[in-house]
Write a protein that holds these residues in place. Structure first.
Motif, PDB file in Angstrom:
ATOM      1  N   GLU A 201       5.390  22.406  -6.275  1.00  5.02           N
ATOM      2  CA  GLU A 201       4.572  21.489  -7.077  1.00  5.02           C
ATOM      3  C   GLU A 201       4.241  20.230  -6.302  1.00  5.02           C
ATOM      4  O   GLU A 201       3.094  19.761  -6.307  1.00  5.02           O
ATOM      5  CB  GLU A 201       5.324  21.102  -8.345  1.00  5.02           C
ATOM      6  N   ALA A 202       5.258  19.673  -5.662  1.00  5.87           N
ATOM      7  CA  ALA A 202       5.053  18.427  -4.929  1.00  5.87           C
ATOM      8  C   ALA A 202       4.106  18.634  -3.747  1.00  5.87           C
ATOM      9  O   ALA A 202       3.248  17.790  -3.466  1.00  5.87           O
ATOM     10  CB  ALA A 202       6.392  17.882  -4.443  1.00  5.87           C
ATOM     11  N   LEU A 203       4.237  19.744  -3.046  1.00  7.59           N
ATOM     12  CA  LEU A 203       3.354  20.026  -1.913  1.00  7.59           C
ATOM     13  C   LEU A 203       1.907  20.180  -2.372  1.00  7.59           C
ATOM     14  O   LEU A 203       0.980  19.713  -1.715  1.00  7.59           O
ATOM     15  CB  LEU A 203       3.824  21.276  -1.176  1.00  7.59           C
ATOM     16  N   CYS A 204       1.711  20.853  -3.493  1.00  4.40           N
ATOM     17  CA  CYS A 204       0.352  21.016  -4.018  1.00  4.40           C
ATOM     18  C   CYS A 204      -0.243  19.661  -4.401  1.00  4.40           C
ATOM     19  O   CYS A 204      -1.451  19.445  -4.270  1.00  4.40           O
ATOM     20  CB  CYS A 204       0.359  21.947  -5.225  1.00  4.40           C
ATOM     21  N   ASP A 205       0.582  18.736  -4.859  1.00  2.71           N
ATOM     22  CA  ASP A 205       0.092  17.411  -5.236  1.00  2.71           C
ATOM     23  C   ASP A 205      -0.494  16.658  -4.046  1.00  2.71           C
ATOM     24  O   ASP A 205      -1.413  15.860  -4.213  1.00  2.71           O
ATOM     25  CB  ASP A 205       1.225  16.588  -5.854  1.00  2.71           C
ATOM     26  N   VAL A 206       0.039  16.921  -2.846  1.00  2.00           N
ATOM     27  CA  VAL A 206      -0.487  16.227  -1.656  1.00  2.00           C
ATOM     28  C   VAL A 206      -1.509  17.096  -0.920  1.00  2.00           C
ATOM     29  O   VAL A 206      -1.823  16.847   0.243  1.00  2.00           O
ATOM     30  CB  VAL A 206       0.650  15.796  -0.704  1.00  2.00           C
TER      31      VAL A 206
ATOM     32  N   ARG B 191       5.344  12.781  -0.657  1.00  4.16           N
ATOM     33  CA  ARG B 191       4.223  11.902  -0.296  1.00  4.16           C
ATOM     34  C   ARG B 191       4.519  11.129   0.973  1.00  4.16           C
ATOM     35  O   ARG B 191       3.640  10.957   1.827  1.00  4.16           O
ATOM     36  CB  ARG B 191       3.914  10.948  -1.453  1.00  4.16           C
ATOM     37  N   LEU B 192       5.755  10.654   1.130  1.00  6.21           N
ATOM     38  CA  LEU B 192       6.102   9.951   2.361  1.00  6.21           C
ATOM     39  C   LEU B 192       5.994  10.886   3.565  1.00  6.21           C
ATOM     40  O   LEU B 192       5.481  10.499   4.620  1.00  6.21           O
ATOM     41  CB  LEU B 192       7.517   9.389   2.261  1.00  6.21           C
TER      42      LEU B 192
ATOM     43  N   ARG C  26       0.840  -1.204   0.000  1.00  6.61           N
ATOM     44  CA  ARG C  26       0.000   0.000   0.000  1.00  6.61           C
ATOM     45  C   ARG C  26       0.874   1.253   0.000  1.00  6.61           C
ATOM     46  O   ARG C  26       0.586   2.225  -0.712  1.00  6.61           O
ATOM     47  CB  ARG C  26      -0.918  -0.019   1.221  1.00  6.61           C
ATOM     48  N   ALA C  27       1.935   1.214   0.794  1.00  9.73           N
ATOM     49  CA  ALA C  27       2.838   2.367   0.851  1.00  9.73           C
ATOM     50  C   ALA C  27       3.479   2.606  -0.513  1.00  9.73           C
ATOM     51  O   ALA C  27       3.557   3.757  -0.989  1.00  9.73           O
ATOM     52  CB  ALA C  27       3.904   2.150   1.910  1.00  9.73           C
ATOM     53  N   CYS C  28       3.918   1.560  -1.185  1.00 11.51           N
ATOM     54  CA  CYS C  28       4.546   1.716  -2.507  1.00 11.51           C
ATOM     55  C   CYS C  28       3.544   2.281  -3.508  1.00 11.51           C
ATOM     56  O   CYS C  28       3.899   3.143  -4.334  1.00 11.51           O
ATOM     57  CB  CYS C  28       5.070   0.367  -2.994  1.00 11.51           C
ATOM     58  N   LEU C  29       2.293   1.812  -3.437  1.00  9.42           N
ATOM     59  CA  LEU C  29       1.275   2.298  -4.364  1.00  9.42           C
ATOM     60  C   LEU C  29       0.989   3.780  -4.147  1.00  9.42           C
ATOM     61  O   LEU C  29       0.873   4.554  -5.112  1.00  9.42           O
ATOM     62  CB  LEU C  29      -0.007   1.481  -4.195  1.00  9.42           C
ATOM     63  N   LEU C  30       0.893   4.184  -2.882  1.00 12.56           N
ATOM     64  CA  LEU C  30       0.634   5.592  -2.579  1.00 12.56           C
ATOM     65  C   LEU C  30       1.811   6.471  -3.000  1.00 12.56           C
ATOM     66  O   LEU C  30       1.617   7.579  -3.513  1.00 12.56           O
ATOM     67  CB  LEU C  30       0.355   5.768  -1.086  1.00 12.56           C
TER      68      LEU C  30
END
Length: 375
Positions: free
Chosen positions: A161-166, A117-118, A68-72
């Motif tokens: 960008e990465a922060l907006c994605d989460v 994401r992590l 599940r962690a890898c998928l997320l």
């Protein structure tokens, strides 16, 4: 708007694969977590509950948790707090400077979006409350540990960008840097200013007068300190702040003055502004301009300094002008009327020494002489 075209920006990859090698890092991380769970739960069972955090048993992880962690991490989705009740509780394992977390952060297959994401899964970001930022030292340390071995170097725009994605606002990144009281994301100029060129409203707010209680004033002063540092990364002075920064650059507050000068030195009309300040109505401004010119070491100002010195009537301003001329290699002897200086000295001595200087051993001071003739 800053009037400056930003450098080319490449969007980050939002669904890079979790390679088998990177999955191996995660498996070792979860294995370390399970070892931690055994020790943690044994301590609770032995009655050490008041001294253990969290003070409840932790659930072990299994293969499904790793999948599940890898998928997320790879696809995104409901990442927020996904590991908060389990892996996030194992504080020693989260240390970015050692162990499985260090290996994960430095792995060449890791992408920025994986890391962010992590961090969201571990709840490294959290709601701010006016005194506590939404990002903290741990997230800063983890991102720095990732950035050091990876190329090309990430920028603040990439991180936003990465922060907006989460699901986080990129304003939290700007606020984090403006409220920081330590070395946070001290990256190359080109990695910083394009992001803040889009956040000029926050930079401008940092220059507003501080108000409110002592904590609010302290925070605003800290924002100002960081705003100076961030603006120094811009290749040009943002037009909306030219007036404010110039006023500070020739103002009375020395600490702000020096920091502002480092920024406005990039103004295309700096020479004209300095010449205008050298002839300003106030002697304080004339003195500041002369001292600044001396530090710049630019001989193009020699003629203007001579002109200003001939007309100057205030000793403090004249002293700065003569000092600047000396630093530029000019002979300032023509401005020193030795007979007048001697007469003024004798006149002042007749007034007697101030009581506060009565203790000073004047007799031990060597005799002062002119360098050119020994008089």
């Amino acid at each position: 708007p800053t009037g400056m075209p930003p450098p080319a920006h490449l969007p980050i990859a939002l669904q890079p694969p979790i390679t088998p090698a990177l999955r191996g890092c995660l498996e070792r991380f979860f294995a370390g977590y399970n070892d931690y769970v055994v020790c943690h739960n044994e301590r609770l069972a032995a009655g050490a509950k008041p001294y253990v955090y969290p003070n409840h048993p932790l659930p072990p992880a299994n293969a499904d948790d790793v999948n599940r962690a890898c998928l997320l991490l790879e696809k995104g989705g409901a990442v927020r707090d996904a590991l908060f009740a389990s892996v996030a509780c194992a504080a020693p394992l989260r240390d970015p400077s050692k162990g499985p977390m260090k290996a994960f952060l430095e792995h060449p297959d890791l992408h920025l979006i994986h890391l962010v994401r992590l961090l969201a899964m571990l709840q490294a970001t959290h709601p701010g409350n006016g005194h506590r930022p939404e990002m903290d030292w741990y997230e800063n340390a983890a991102i720095e540990a990732y950035r050091r071995p990876h190329s090309p170097k990430i920028t603040l725009l990439n991180l936003a960008e990465a922060l907006c994605d989460v699901g986080r606002s990129d304003d939290l990144l700007a606020q984090f840097l403006l409220n920081a009281y330590g070395p946070v994301f001290r990256w190359e100029d080109e990695a910083i200013w394009p992001f803040f060129a889009k956040k000029m409203n926050l930079l401008e707010r940092a220059f507003e007068p501080a108000s409110g209680d002592w904590m609010s004033r302290w925070r605003r002063n800290r924002e100002l300190d960081n705003a100076f540092r961030l603006l120094a990364s811009f290749p040009q002075v943002p037009p909306s702040l030219v007036g404010k920064l110039w006023d500070m650059a020739v103002g009375a507050a020395k600490a702000d003055r020096l920091r502002a000068q480092k920024i406005v030195v990039k103004l295309p009309d700096l020479s004209e502004r300095l010449l205008h300040a050298l002839a300003a109505r106030t002697s304080e401004t004339r003195a500041v301009a002369a001292e600044w010119i001396g530090r710049l070491g630019d001989r193009r100002y020699v003629a203007a300094l001579h002109k200003a010195a001939k007309a100057e009537k205030i000793d403090a301003a004249l002293d700065e002008m003569l000092t600047a001329l000396e630093r530029l290699g000019e002979d300032v002897g023509r401005y020193l009327d030795r007979d007048k200086l001697l007469a003024d000295a004798r006149k002042n001595l007749k007034k007697g020494l101030p009581p506060a200087l009565a203790w000073f051993p004047w007799e031990r001071i060597p005799r002062v002489r002119w360098h050119d003739n020994g008089d």
